[in-house]
Design an enzyme around this catalytic site. Sequence first.
Site, PDB file in Angstrom:
ATOM      1  N   TYR A  75       0.735  -1.154   0.013  1.00 55.46           N
ATOM      2  CA  TYR A  75       0.032  -0.183  -0.009  1.00 55.46           C
ATOM      3  C   TYR A  75       0.696   1.177   0.011  1.00 55.46           C
ATOM      4  CZ  TYR A  75      -3.501   3.482   1.489  1.00 55.46           C
ATOM      5  OH  TYR A  75      -3.954   4.634   1.667  1.00 55.46           O
ATOM      6  N   LYS A  79       1.209   4.122  -2.901  1.00 52.46           N
ATOM      7  CA  LYS A  79       0.901   5.577  -2.615  1.00 52.46           C
ATOM      8  C   LYS A  79       2.184   6.334  -3.133  1.00 52.46           C
ATOM      9  CE  LYS A  79      -3.371   5.337  -1.586  1.00 52.46           C
ATOM     10  NZ  LYS A  79      -4.540   5.842  -2.563  1.00 52.46           N
TER      11      LYS A  79
HETATM   12  N1  LIG Z   1      -9.478   6.808   5.154  1.00 56.03           N
HETATM   13  C1  LIG Z   1      -8.052   7.226   5.370  1.00 56.03           C
HETATM   14  O1  LIG Z   1      -7.822   7.244   6.672  1.00 56.03           O
HETATM   15  C2  LIG Z   1      -7.354   7.435   4.060  1.00 56.03           C
HETATM   16  C3  LIG Z   1      -6.062   7.665   4.345  1.00 56.03           C
HETATM   17  C4  LIG Z   1      -5.139   7.944   3.271  1.00 56.03           C
HETATM   18  C5  LIG Z   1      -5.315   7.654   2.202  1.00 56.03           C
HETATM   19  N2  LIG Z   1      -6.612   7.256   1.975  1.00 56.03           N
HETATM   20  C6  LIG Z   1      -7.073   6.994   0.620  1.00 56.03           C
HETATM   21  O2  LIG Z   1      -8.404   7.663   0.394  1.00 56.03           O
HETATM   22  C7  LIG Z   1      -9.206   7.105  -0.682  1.00 56.03           C
HETATM   23  C8  LIG Z   1     -10.633   6.685  -0.250  1.00 56.03           C
HETATM   24  O3  LIG Z   1     -10.618   5.883   0.907  1.00 56.03           O
HETATM   25  P1  LIG Z   1     -11.929   5.734   2.026  1.00 56.03           P
HETATM   26  O4  LIG Z   1     -11.058   5.731   3.147  1.00 56.03           O
HETATM   27  O5  LIG Z   1     -12.729   6.754   1.735  1.00 56.03           O
HETATM   28  O6  LIG Z   1     -12.210   4.271   1.398  1.00 56.03           O
HETATM   29  P2  LIG Z   1     -13.806   3.755   1.712  1.00 56.03           P
HETATM   30  O7  LIG Z   1     -14.376   4.423   2.755  1.00 56.03           O
HETATM   31  O8  LIG Z   1     -13.684   2.178   1.991  1.00 56.03           O
HETATM   32  O9  LIG Z   1     -14.317   3.840   0.214  1.00 56.03           O
HETATM   33  C9  LIG Z   1     -13.975   3.286  -0.515  1.00 56.03           C
HETATM   34  C10 LIG Z   1     -14.807   3.444  -1.870  1.00 56.03           C
HETATM   35  O10 LIG Z   1     -14.280   2.593  -3.010  1.00 56.03           O
HETATM   36  C11 LIG Z   1     -15.124   1.828  -3.444  1.00 56.03           C
HETATM   37  N3  LIG Z   1     -14.354   0.608  -4.032  1.00 56.03           N
HETATM   38  C12 LIG Z   1     -13.629  -0.201  -3.028  1.00 56.03           C
HETATM   39  N4  LIG Z   1     -12.762  -1.132  -3.658  1.00 56.03           N
HETATM   40  C13 LIG Z   1     -13.383  -0.960  -4.968  1.00 56.03           C
HETATM   41  C14 LIG Z   1     -12.992  -1.748  -6.106  1.00 56.03           C
HETATM   42  N5  LIG Z   1     -12.136  -2.895  -6.048  1.00 56.03           N
HETATM   43  N6  LIG Z   1     -13.549  -1.614  -7.164  1.00 56.03           N
HETATM   44  C15 LIG Z   1     -14.484  -0.431  -7.339  1.00 56.03           C
HETATM   45  N7  LIG Z   1     -14.846   0.375  -6.407  1.00 56.03           N
HETATM   46  C16 LIG Z   1     -14.138   0.148  -5.190  1.00 56.03           C
HETATM   47  C17 LIG Z   1     -16.284   1.469  -2.561  1.00 56.03           C
HETATM   48  O11 LIG Z   1     -17.407   1.404  -2.956  1.00 56.03           O
HETATM   49  P3  LIG Z   1     -18.287   0.133  -3.149  1.00 56.03           P
HETATM   50  O12 LIG Z   1     -17.596  -1.130  -1.910  1.00 56.03           O
HETATM   51  O13 LIG Z   1     -19.434  -0.083  -3.638  1.00 56.03           O
HETATM   52  O14 LIG Z   1     -17.208  -0.684  -4.464  1.00 56.03           O
HETATM   53  C18 LIG Z   1     -16.241   2.872  -1.845  1.00 56.03           C
HETATM   54  O15 LIG Z   1     -17.141   3.700  -2.496  1.00 56.03           O
HETATM   55  C19 LIG Z   1      -8.237   5.503  -0.844  1.00 56.03           C
HETATM   56  O16 LIG Z   1      -7.458   5.932  -2.220  1.00 56.03           O
HETATM   57  C20 LIG Z   1      -7.382   5.405   0.209  1.00 56.03           C
HETATM   58  O17 LIG Z   1      -5.910   4.875  -0.050  1.00 56.03           O
HETATM   59  C21 LIG Z   1      -7.570   6.993   2.836  1.00 56.03           C
END
Ligand SMILES: NC(=O)c1ccc[n+]([C@@H]2O[C@H](COP(=O)([O-])OP(=O)(O)OC[C@H]3O[C@@H](n4cnc5c(N)ncnc54)[C@H](OP(=O)(O)O)[C@@H]3O)[C@@H](O)[C@H]2O)c1
Length: 336
Positions: A211, A215
């Site tokens: 991961y 990134k």
């Molecule tokens: N949250 C954090 O603390 C954090 C920190 C650093 C970076 N980020 C980055 O922020 C971004 C969003 O993260 P998040 O925390 O908002 O995630 P999340 O709440 O788990 O949401 C993930 C979204 O992506 C979709 N998804 C997941 N796997 C998929 C796949 N294989 N194909 C198509 N759609 C998919 C999910 O919908 P479905 O399940 O319906 O597909 C959902 O809409 C990511 O790139 C993550 O690396 C997050």
Amino acid sequence: MDKITHFVQKSDCNAIAVAIFGVIGAGFVAFKALSLLKVLVDVFLRSGTNFKKYGAGRGGWAIVTGATDGIGKEFALQLASKKMNLVLVSRTESKLKAIAKELEEKYSVQTKYYAMDFTKGSDADYQGLQQVLNSCEVNVLVNNVGTNHEIPTPFEQESDHIVKNIIEVNINAAMKMTKIVVPQMIERKNGLIINVGSFAGLVPTPFLSVYSGSKAFLSSWSQAIGAELKPKGIHVQNVNTFFVVSAMSRIRRASLLIPMPKPYVRSVLSQIGLSGGASTPFTSTPFYSHAVANWLIDNVFSRAFWVQHNYNVQIDIRKRALRKREREAAAAAKNQ
Ligand SMILES: NC(=O)c1ccc[n+]([C@@H]2O[C@H](COP(=O)([O-])OP(=O)(O)OC[C@H]3O[C@@H](n4cnc5c(N)ncnc54)[C@H](OP(=O)(O)O)[C@@H]3O)[C@@H](O)[C@H]2O)c1
């Protein structure tokens, strides 16, 4: 007499040396203080590019991957509130349909959605999505979808399918999505590509190595294509994200360092073109506490210190995750 002259000359030299080092030290501290001040000015006082530039309110479209939950859903809601039409992409059609309806009703914008699983890396899926986009003037792409290790895991023990999924979703999806939309952006000399990065790309993170590497790729690639696309009128912004409350982070409660998706995304969209706490080109760390954390990482202690810090944090998380798995396995065995 000679001795006295020699003593006076020596103490003069010492005083000059102290003064020179004092000036250099004061200059260094002033430079650091100014760089921190610039961070605070960016995140609290300056405004980024207005979305009217990207066709907000004039029929422009934004596409968001991973748009049905967490940060991606918030991007969709806030871009729609700025009067961008929206293309939503994620796996679950029912969720996509519900959010598309919500956006149309709340913000009177047009929407389209496309259900696909990015882990599959299917050419047919990308071709289908390309066809949906052909009829839209896409000015904004948010490469948000991401996936992570289930728990912190030593690299040699990580399953091949998790490694493959992370590369497919975090790296290949961003590149393929960009290839799809960038030709029409170049034609119009107008576009914005937001790549949702992570602090794990800023500081290598042991036990989340794939991961973290994905990134870091996103960060380096964003800077490279940012420079390529700038003369063509397209702005690329890699967004350094520390923790945000979401399903992926498994954090349920907001705190000073961990915002809800709403204020987090508001900070991203209000600082397009600004760097906030980031010190690399085409990169932004827009949320105020993340910005200060980014500044501290870049300016206090060595990178080796921060890698070791991440090692200690992740090993602790791994221990707790393994204990939880054991408890769950014991409970499941009891119920059989
Ligand atoms: N949250 C954090 O603390 C954090 C920190 C650093 C970076 N980020 C980055 O922020 C971004 C969003 O993260 P998040 O925390 O908002 O995630 P999340 O709440 O788990 O949401 C993930 C979204 O992506 C979709 N998804 C997941 N796997 C998929 C796949 N294989 N194909 C198509 N759609 C998919 C999910 O919908 P479905 O399940 O319906 O597909 C959902 O809409 C990511 O790139 C993550 O690396 C997050």
